[in-house]
Scaffold this motif. Structure first.
Motif, PDB file in Angstrom:
ATOM      1  N   LEU A  85       0.836  -1.203   0.000  1.00  0.00           N
ATOM      2  CA  LEU A  85       0.000   0.000   0.000  1.00  0.00           C
ATOM      3  C   LEU A  85       0.871   1.254   0.000  1.00  0.00           C
ATOM      4  N   VAL A 124      -1.092   6.249   3.943  1.00  0.00           N
ATOM      5  CA  VAL A 124      -1.494   4.852   4.174  1.00  0.00           C
ATOM      6  C   VAL A 124      -1.894   4.646   5.628  1.00  0.00           C
ATOM      7  N   ARG A 134      -8.588  -6.950  -0.195  1.00  0.00           N
ATOM      8  CA  ARG A 134      -7.394  -6.298  -0.759  1.00  0.00           C
ATOM      9  C   ARG A 134      -7.800  -5.170  -1.712  1.00  0.00           C
ATOM     10  N   PHE A 182      -7.042  -1.143  -1.140  1.00  0.00           N
ATOM     11  CA  PHE A 182      -6.324  -0.386  -2.176  1.00  0.00           C
ATOM     12  C   PHE A 182      -7.182   0.767  -2.695  1.00  0.00           C
ATOM     13  N   VAL A 230      -6.900   3.655  -0.338  1.00  0.00           N
ATOM     14  CA  VAL A 230      -5.616   4.345  -0.517  1.00  0.00           C
ATOM     15  C   VAL A 230      -5.609   5.113  -1.840  1.00  0.00           C
ATOM     16  N   GLY A 248       0.407  -3.340  -6.936  1.00  0.00           N
ATOM     17  CA  GLY A 248      -0.727  -3.951  -6.250  1.00  0.00           C
ATOM     18  C   GLY A 248      -0.908  -5.405  -6.638  1.00  0.00           C
TER      19      GLY A 248
END
Lengths: 168, 238
Positions: free
Chosen positions: A16, A34, A55, A59, A62, A121
């Motif tokens: 991240l 983050v 996940r 993401f 962020v 990612g």
């Protein structure tokens, strides 16, 4: 919210930070961003249970925070701080790293984003398409254009990896 | 953003680099790599670029996060507590994961293949550095017949492998993990367990690990396959 929901968060943090750093350009701001995003995730009432969905969800938090930061910087007209440089670490690998970082900094945010989502990612084209809200074919052409732009930026930069000079 | 169209070959190359091709498409692309030099050169460039992004940006980041310098007032309290909890969790996970009295750890083991003499026959712990996995710890525990050695390899993107070595006649533990491979070398039984690693990547890593335990080191040509399996695979999910 269950405890199990956030079990993957610690292992996701390095990626991240790298993802945020790729989009906004500097490591310190990326860590702050983050950390705040992680706090938001931990405070959320509804959390995806399935690991892949979790996940993608983190993401996305962020990603949104990173683009908020870019917009705020544009309003403040603040340039990202220059990365700290250690003059004595200039080996081939380090210069290659700097070259890539400078190339990433030189390309459009949309290009940085697609590279960050897929390469850092680790999202598939289908996952990236769902996250951004575009067809998968668009992702395919965007990643191709983004990498071409990155290669051009590296080609145009003045930094080149040094070649070792044996026998001179 | 540029409006020019991207050629089908370019799309194919990027999909190949990103591991997005079906097995049939992958086989076709692989055969073209062997015959089309320009295609192969472009592929090598893109693999190098992707590896540079992955390794240069992603792997250099430290795991621990510092305390924030700038806070949103609405989430300051929750954020502080949560960050402490996350940081504590990381430290705790690392502490639990590490052997209190490791035989060896870190760079010394990662740098070279290690042969342990504490088991009845030398156990080989391969260097999986080319696969992006570092030997983080080793633990020995008593088993049904002698000691059981468990070596833990960690990757930067959440990957974890455990290599268990014990006497071939001991009972083999089979609990946990998302993928597993068992083999024997002489009097030793090896068991490699993955936690969240994509099956295709695990197959490459496990095959290389088995060959290394038989040969004593990673065979020639395996490094490249391990690197490619790492770069084109998604991160591990636990």
């Amino acid at each position: 919210m269950s405890r199990k929901s956030h079990a993957d968060l610690p292992s996701l943090l390095p990626r991240l930070v790298a993802f945020a750093r790729t989009i906004i350009g500097d490591a310190d701001s990326a860590r702050d961003l983050v950390q705040e995003a992680a706090a938001r995730a931990l405070a959320a009432r509804q959390v995806p249970e399935e690991p892949r969905a979790y996940r993608a969800w983190v993401f996305k938090i962020v990603r949104n925070a990173a683009f908020d930061e870019l917009r705020a910087r544009a309003l403040r007209r603040q340039e990202p701080p220059a990365p700290a440089v250690d003059l004595w670490r200039y080996d081939d690998a380090y210069i290659a790293k700097i070259t890539v970082e400078q190339g990433l900094a030189a390309i459009a945010p949309a290009h940085r984003e697609i590279i960050a989502l897929i390469d850092i990612g680790g999202f598939s084209y289908a996952e990236t398409a769902e996250m951004i809200g575009v067809p998968i074919g668009t992702i395919m052409s965007r990643i191709a254009r983004a990498r071409t732009a990155l290669l051009q930026a590296i080609e145009e930069s003045s930094i080149r990896p040094l070649k070792s000079s044996h026998g001179h | 953003m540029a409006t020019e169209r991207t050629s089908p070959d370019e799309l194919l190359l990027h999909a190949l680099v990103d591991g997005e091709l079906s097995p049939r498409e992958h086989a076709a692309a692989a055969s073209r790599l062997a015959t089309d030099r320009d295609f192969a050169r472009a592929y090598a460039t893109l693999m190098r670029l992707k590896a540079s992004v992955v390794e240069g940006v992603a792997e250099a980041e430290p795991i621990a996060l510092p305390l924030p310098r700038r806070r949103d007032r609405r989430i300051a309290l929750a954020g502080g507590l949560s960050a402490v909890a996350v940081a504590f969790g990381i430290v705790l996970a690392i502490a639990i994961h590490r052997n209190p009295e490791p035989i060896a750890s870190g760079p010394e083991l990662a740098a070279q293949t290690v042969k342990l003499v504490s088991l009845s026959q030398a156990a080989v712990l391969p260097d999986l550095g080319p696969a992006g996995l570092k030997l983080a710890s080793t633990v020995t525990q008593p088993g049904t017949k002698g000691e059981v050695l468990t070596a833990t390899y960690l990757g930067p993107r959440g990957c974890r492998l455990e290599l268990r070595v014990q006497h071939a006649e001991s009972d083999v533990a089979t609990a946990g993990g998302t993928d597993r491979r068992n083999w024997r070398v002489g009097e030793l039984a090896y068991q490699l367990t993955a936690y969240g690693m994509p099956p295709e990547r695990f197959a490459v890593v496990a095959a290389a690990t088995e060959r290394a335990t038989r040969a004593g080191t990673l065979p020639d040509g395996v490094d490249r396959r391990l690197r490619e399996a790492r770069i084109s695979a998604p991160p591990c999910l636990t």
